[in-house]
Design a protein around this motif. Structure first.
Motif, short mmCIF file in Angstrom:
data_model
loop_
_atom_site.label_atom_id
_atom_site.label_comp_id
_atom_site.label_asym_id
_atom_site.label_seq_id
_atom_site.Cartn_x
_atom_site.Cartn_y
_atom_site.Cartn_z
N ARG A 102 0.83 -1.20 0.00
CA ARG A 102 0.00 0.00 0.00
C ARG A 102 0.87 1.26 0.00
O ARG A 102 0.65 2.19 -0.79
CB ARG A 102 -0.94 0.02 1.21
CG ARG A 102 -1.81 1.27 1.27
CD ARG A 102 -2.58 1.34 2.57
NE ARG A 102 -3.67 0.37 2.64
CZ ARG A 102 -4.90 0.59 2.16
NH1 ARG A 102 -5.17 1.74 1.55
NH2 ARG A 102 -5.82 -0.32 2.27
N TYR A 103 1.87 1.29 0.86
CA TYR A 103 2.72 2.49 0.97
C TYR A 103 3.60 2.66 -0.26
O TYR A 103 3.72 3.76 -0.81
CB TYR A 103 3.58 2.39 2.23
CG TYR A 103 4.43 3.60 2.48
CD1 TYR A 103 3.90 4.73 3.11
CD2 TYR A 103 5.76 3.64 2.09
CE1 TYR A 103 4.67 5.86 3.34
CE2 TYR A 103 6.54 4.77 2.31
CZ TYR A 103 6.00 5.87 2.94
OH TYR A 103 6.77 6.97 3.15
N ARG A 104 4.22 1.56 -0.71
CA ARG A 104 5.15 1.64 -1.84
C ARG A 104 4.45 2.04 -3.13
O ARG A 104 5.05 2.65 -4.01
CB ARG A 104 5.85 0.30 -2.03
CG ARG A 104 6.84 -0.02 -0.93
CD ARG A 104 7.41 -1.43 -1.08
NE ARG A 104 8.21 -1.57 -2.29
CZ ARG A 104 8.78 -2.70 -2.64
NH1 ARG A 104 8.63 -3.79 -1.90
NH2 ARG A 104 9.50 -2.78 -3.74
N SER A 105 3.17 1.70 -3.24
CA SER A 105 2.45 2.01 -4.47
C SER A 105 1.62 3.28 -4.35
O SER A 105 0.83 3.58 -5.24
CB SER A 105 1.52 0.84 -4.84
OG SER A 105 0.45 0.73 -3.92
N ASN A 106 1.79 4.00 -3.25
CA ASN A 106 0.99 5.20 -3.01
C ASN A 106 -0.51 4.87 -3.07
O ASN A 106 -1.32 5.61 -3.60
CB ASN A 106 1.32 6.30 -4.03
CG ASN A 106 0.79 7.66 -3.61
OD1 ASN A 106 0.65 7.94 -2.41
ND2 ASN A 106 0.48 8.51 -4.58
N ALA A 107 -0.83 3.67 -2.50
CA ALA A 107 -2.21 3.17 -2.41
C ALA A 107 -2.82 2.81 -3.76
O ALA A 107 -4.03 2.62 -3.86
CB ALA A 107 -3.12 4.16 -1.68
N ASP A 108 -1.99 2.70 -4.80
CA ASP A 108 -2.50 2.18 -6.07
C ASP A 108 -2.85 0.70 -5.95
O ASP A 108 -3.72 0.19 -6.65
CB ASP A 108 -1.47 2.37 -7.19
CG ASP A 108 -1.35 3.83 -7.61
OD1 ASP A 108 -2.29 4.60 -7.36
OD2 ASP A 108 -0.31 4.18 -8.20
N PHE A 109 -2.12 0.00 -5.05
CA PHE A 109 -2.39 -1.41 -4.79
C PHE A 109 -2.58 -1.61 -3.28
O PHE A 109 -1.97 -0.91 -2.47
CB PHE A 109 -1.22 -2.29 -5.25
CG PHE A 109 -1.03 -2.31 -6.73
CD1 PHE A 109 -1.71 -3.23 -7.52
CD2 PHE A 109 -0.15 -1.42 -7.34
CE1 PHE A 109 -1.54 -3.24 -8.89
CE2 PHE A 109 0.03 -1.44 -8.71
CZ PHE A 109 -0.67 -2.35 -9.49
#
Length: 337
Positions: A102-109
């Motif tokens: 969640r964090y690494r994808s800026n909540a995209d995933f």
């Protein structure tokens, strides 16, 4: 209301979740045809087919890694690590990938997955089948850690975990699988089927993650516990006659700080109980929280009762476990301080 063992409640939770949402899949070592080493998934493959409940290769990193990929692409996998002790090959996948998506994808995933693990001792399984590694997971931001102590909570918490948008580590105390452990005996003595805490509603319901439960109200001392140790705490309070309040944390991450501080501020004393080794166990975090938030309400030092700081002692398993005698001594010393 029907009564269930914890195993039956866990199975019923997965059954309910799979029936409600076709994205839910269940898999792991021996999980499909065999129904799991503890039979937690028995009958699910027959009911839902091999594409939704299936066996995985003996590869914990592979089980968790594929679940992460499924979760990131919209599915809701609920995987089983056969024993919590086996999770170490998958620890990198759990902590470096699942917890951070969640964090690494800026909540995209997001990563809506559950990792079920039987935890703790009580089956004379030795060093590689009896560990309590919950503290290794509570240190990792981005995931939740759950430890039920009753069939009712096991079902409600597991359904809530499957529906959660982030990864959940779901630790199931093996000593509670087939009956309530009341602290006085080495094994369940009545079976959940005859025990009032074995009542489990049919169908769908959830127990909120991050919310503790007061298992026994009291005014003299607070006992913070989770899993099997909740039943030990209740037995110790009964044996000593001390008016102890027993708080079942249920969720270790996020923990219910409000319930913890409210109880300790009321009683002015705190005993912390867990099965894992003392040093760097989750009880250390709880002690720090109580000291930080309740210091001016304390009338005695915080005490911890836990397993020994040794490799898991197979031959001395029941001495290793905190029992009502050790907990009772801590309660008495706290009251006398």
């Amino acid at each position: 209301m029907p009564r269930m063992t914890m195993i039956q409640a866990v199975r019923d939770a997965m059954d309910v979740a799979m029936g409600r949402d076709e994205r839910v899949v269940v898999y792991g070592e021996d999980v499909g045809y065999f129904g799991g080493v503890f039979r937690a998934t028995q009958g699910l493959q027959e009911k839902y087919g091999r594409h939704r409940c299936f066996d995985a290769p003996i590869s914990e990193s592979g089980i968790v890694g594929t679940a992460i990929g499924m979760a990131a692409n919209g599915m809701r996998p609920c995987v089983e690590i056969q024993f919590a002790d086996y999770m170490y090959p998958a620890y990198d996948q759990i902590t470096q990938e699942a917890a951070r998506i969640r964090y690494r994808s800026n909540a995209d995933f997001t990563c809506p997955m559950v990792i079920r693990m039987p935890t703790g001792g009580g089956i004379f399984g030795g060093q590689t089948h009896s560990q309590s590694p919950e503290a290794l997971f509570t240190h990792v931001a981005g995931q939740k850690v759950v430890v039920p102590c009753t069939p009712y909570d096991a079902k409600g918490l597991l359904i809530a975990a499957i529906e959660d948008p982030d990864p959940v580590i779901f630790l199931e105390p093996k000593r509670l699988y087939n009956g309530p452990f009341d602290g006085h005996y080495e094994r369940p003595v009545t079976g959940w089927g005859k025990h009032p805490d074995g009542e489990v509603p049919e169908g769908y319901y959830t127990v909120p993650l991050g919310q503790a439960a007061v298992r026994r109200e009291g005014r003299e001392v607070t006992i913070l516990a989770y899993g099997t140790m909740v039943h030990v705490a209740l037995a110790a309070a009964e044996d000593t006659g001390i008016d102890a309040e027993v708080i079942d944390l249920r969720t270790l991450l996020p923990y219910d700080l409000e319930a913890i501080t409210a109880s300790v501020r009321k009683t002015g004393r705190c005993v912390i109980l867990h099965e894992a080794t003392l040093t760097s166990g989750f009880g250390a975090e709880l002690a720090a929280l109580v000291a930080e938030h309740c210091f001016y309400h304390l009338e005695a030092p915080i005490r911890r009762v836990a397993g020994w700081d040794t490799p898991y002692p197979h031959a001395q398993e029941w001495d290793y476990f905190p029992g009502p005698v050790r907990v009772g001594e801590a309660l008495k010393q706290t009251m006398e301080a």
